[in-house]
Design a protein around this motif. Structure first.
Motif, mmCIF file in Angstrom:
data_model
loop_
_atom_site.group_PDB
_atom_site.id
_atom_site.type_symbol
_atom_site.label_atom_id
_atom_site.label_comp_id
_atom_site.label_asym_id
_atom_site.label_seq_id
_atom_site.Cartn_x
_atom_site.Cartn_y
_atom_site.Cartn_z
ATOM 1 N N VAL A 72 -22.778 -71.027 69.500
ATOM 2 C CA VAL A 72 -21.903 -72.208 69.418
ATOM 3 C C VAL A 72 -21.931 -72.798 68.010
ATOM 4 O O VAL A 72 -20.911 -73.287 67.516
ATOM 5 N N HIS A 85 -18.353 -73.231 66.497
ATOM 6 C CA HIS A 85 -17.904 -74.621 66.348
ATOM 7 C C HIS A 85 -18.264 -75.190 64.970
ATOM 8 O O HIS A 85 -18.447 -76.393 64.813
ATOM 9 N N THR A 109 -15.933 -78.047 63.794
ATOM 10 C CA THR A 109 -16.160 -79.292 64.539
ATOM 11 C C THR A 109 -17.464 -79.937 64.081
ATOM 12 O O THR A 109 -17.523 -81.152 63.851
ATOM 13 N N LEU A 110 -18.508 -79.143 63.948
ATOM 14 C CA LEU A 110 -19.799 -79.689 63.519
ATOM 15 C C LEU A 110 -19.690 -80.301 62.127
ATOM 16 O O LEU A 110 -20.265 -81.355 61.849
ATOM 17 N N GLN A 165 -17.890 -83.631 62.341
ATOM 18 C CA GLN A 165 -18.681 -84.676 62.983
ATOM 19 C C GLN A 165 -19.872 -85.123 62.138
ATOM 20 O O GLN A 165 -20.284 -86.278 62.226
ATOM 21 N N SER A 223 -24.514 -76.834 74.910
ATOM 22 C CA SER A 223 -23.686 -78.009 74.658
ATOM 23 C C SER A 223 -24.533 -79.281 74.606
ATOM 24 O O SER A 223 -24.395 -80.096 73.691
ATOM 25 N N LEU A 260 -26.510 -79.353 71.387
ATOM 26 C CA LEU A 260 -25.728 -79.603 70.178
ATOM 27 C C LEU A 260 -25.118 -81.001 70.162
ATOM 28 O O LEU A 260 -24.956 -81.589 69.088
ATOM 29 N N ARG A 314 -18.744 -84.843 71.240
ATOM 30 C CA ARG A 314 -18.315 -84.632 69.853
ATOM 31 C C ARG A 314 -18.216 -83.159 69.498
ATOM 32 O O ARG A 314 -17.451 -82.766 68.638
ATOM 33 N N VAL A 315 -19.018 -82.338 70.152
ATOM 34 C CA VAL A 315 -18.954 -80.897 69.901
ATOM 35 C C VAL A 315 -17.941 -80.270 70.867
ATOM 36 O O VAL A 315 -17.160 -79.404 70.488
ATOM 37 N N ASN A 316 -17.958 -80.734 72.108
ATOM 38 C CA ASN A 316 -17.032 -80.215 73.112
ATOM 39 C C ASN A 316 -15.586 -80.600 72.811
ATOM 40 O O ASN A 316 -15.314 -81.711 72.377
ATOM 41 N N GLN A 317 -14.685 -79.674 73.076
ATOM 42 C CA GLN A 317 -13.257 -79.967 73.024
ATOM 43 C C GLN A 317 -12.783 -80.190 74.458
ATOM 44 O O GLN A 317 -12.900 -79.288 75.282
ATOM 45 N N LEU A 342 -17.188 -76.103 76.449
ATOM 46 C CA LEU A 342 -18.590 -75.697 76.586
ATOM 47 C C LEU A 342 -19.225 -76.144 77.898
ATOM 48 O O LEU A 342 -19.907 -75.371 78.561
ATOM 49 N N LEU A 343 -18.992 -77.412 78.239
ATOM 50 C CA LEU A 343 -19.636 -77.959 79.433
ATOM 51 C C LEU A 343 -19.066 -77.410 80.717
ATOM 52 O O LEU A 343 -19.757 -77.339 81.721
#
Lengths: 336, 336
Positions: A21, A25, A28-29, A32, A305, A308, B144-147, B287-288
């Protein structure tokens, strides 16, 4: 651009998930955290085994070698109390933030690690220890006006899968357990799951989070689902009830009372409809009443998830607070 | 000891609830904010009506009179878009944080208020606008990591109560609605609830929170539960399904598609078992997977709880961040 260096302790299902991940990602990371998140070390038992990791990553069985490098955050996904506990202690003492998915370790040592982290100005993330990807730790931490009175949860996905299968397909316990093993929902040795210990550890972590303490472990009745037969299931169905494996803790005038056991629930109970490997937790508070969170209680990506999301929170919080933590100094040096 | 002065706009069910909880939870609020939280002004339509409020509280129908005083945080619990919107705008321009429970207003103007607040260095809390006490806004903000890919919810407690009653007690729509009115679950004019507009507003607020934008309102199909008869309910029961009023939004390759309508759900759908006035929201992320939050969607204390949890967050965040907001200056002056 600042780089935040991560060490992964453990490279099994969850550790690999975190690594994947972080790659998938990356953008995204970056958005953020305003930083490049880089896995720069991986702790494994057998470093010479083939793993297809890039050469710049240190792969070793020595925690000392990892902590000698410039690591900012340690993500731990080992199984069992030891050596995870001494490793995280060392990491905190070196000034690293630590984020863990290890429930047995954290139920035993969460309080000590949190205190040690406060002393060293670093953070401990442990969302992934309890109920996989469900953001239950964060939700409890952020109930600041509400007083939690009671928590009730289905915290072990394997047990819930077995009970659901027995009820839906009229299977005997052993057949349902065999199916769970085939699908990877149960370990080769499923004792921790079916004897209730896994749910117990998670309940103790919820207790620390909601009530800032745990009951005396010897006072907690722990029963798993091992003794439940298809005849029990049939009886409960004919009486209009559902058997679920429920972990409960409540505050009774300042004393915490907890239990982990199979329970008969009416169909309108919020935990009665939870099926398969899902977990669910009902929080009962003075103002909100009952709020239930339901979702995947385990699995590579839900657990990755949670780890992270903790990582991003730790970095964001550090950037926000004015306390000069180690990483913030580092960011300033890199940016300056 | 610092004092944080609160103005309450509106003193109906929710406003009174906030006032009561500020009194009953004074110690908790102090522990959490290190400040004395004081209601120092209340905006009402008829200031001369008897209310048994202490004399030091300014009770007035003039927002100008309130904003002339030294207010730090405005909590708004008025119904409808106006005058709530211009009042909150004025409050933000005066440098107050604002916290609202007003869904119609926030669905229309949330984005503008958030921007205005950023310009003035203050915060907007709006957890109470959507799904009462369920911490869904906070949960979405912290993924914040998950879309987020899709959100599906039962967002109107009145509609869910009516549908549950019709199914469980084989009632006609009008009889179930009459019961909802008797119990205070439906307004004298229940149009917004049973025609779907209330759920639509909440869905648009969820859209802003999860996707930072809203679909074009004219593209959203909005159907309420008004046309549903007992015969429909009986048919769905005999086909093994459940009718629920579901608000849905999903991201389809960057385009947001939304609808608010009665839907047939299989019994194993996470929203199928939600009964009575409860709300529930399922978030589906990369992710979740699917996480569902369920709880009381309305009511004096759940809504007051959401407003006061926002209040504590706003104060904590202000103390933490290094940005010199108005309140922080105030705290420094008082402490120094």
């Amino acid at each position: 651009m600042a780089t935040i260096k991560i060490a992964l302790l453990g490279f099994g299902t969850v550790g690999r998930g975190v690594y994947e991940v972080i790659q998938s990602h990356q953008n995204t990371l970056y958005e953020q955290t305003d930083s490049h998140i880089e896995v720069s070390a991986v702790l494994v038992q057998h470093p010479n085994q083939q793993r297809e990791l890039p050469e710049h990553i240190l792969v070793t069985d020595s925690i000392e070698d990892i902590l000698k490098t410039d690591i900012h955050i340690v993500i731990e996904a080992i199984v069992g109390e030891n050596p995870a506990y001494p490793y995280l202690k060392q990491a905190i003492e070196k000034g690293c933030h630590v984020i863990t998915a290890n429930k047995a370790m954290f139920a035993n040592h969460g309080d000590e690690l949190n205190q040690l982290a406060t002393e060293h100005g670093v953070k401990v993330g442990y969302e992934a220890t309890t109920a996989g990807g469900i953001p239950i730790i964060r939700t409890l931490q952020q109930l600041r006006v509400n007083q939690v009175q009671r928590i009730e949860g289905i915290l072990n996905g394997t047990s819930n899968y077995i009970l659901s299968k027995m009820a839906d397909e009229q299977l005997e316990f052993d057949d349902a357990l065999a199916q769970a093993k085939e699908l990877g929902y149960a370990e080769a040795d499923p004792a921790n799951d079916i004897e209730g210990l896994d749910a117990f550890y998670k309940l103790m972590i919820l207790s620390d989070t909601a009530f800032s303490s745990q009951p005396d472990w010897s006072d907690v009745m722990i029963n798993g689902i091992k003794g439940i037969t298809l005849d029990h299931i049939k009886e409960t169905i004919s009486s209009g009830k559902v058997i679920k494996h429920v972990a409960t803790i409540q505050n009774e005038d300042g004393a915490l009372r907890a239990s982990v056991q199979p329970m008969l629930l009416s169909p309108d109970h919020p935990l009665a409809s939870i099926k398969g490997v899902d977990n669910a937790i009902t929080i009962d508070t003075d103002l909100l009443g009952k709020v239930t969170l339901q979702g995947p209680g385990a699995g590579r990506y839900p657990t990755a998830s949670a780890l992270l999301e903790d990582l991003v929170s730790v970095v964001k919080e550090e950037v926000q607070t004015s306390v000069p933590y180690r990483l913030q100094k580092h960011l300033q040096i890199v940016k300056g």
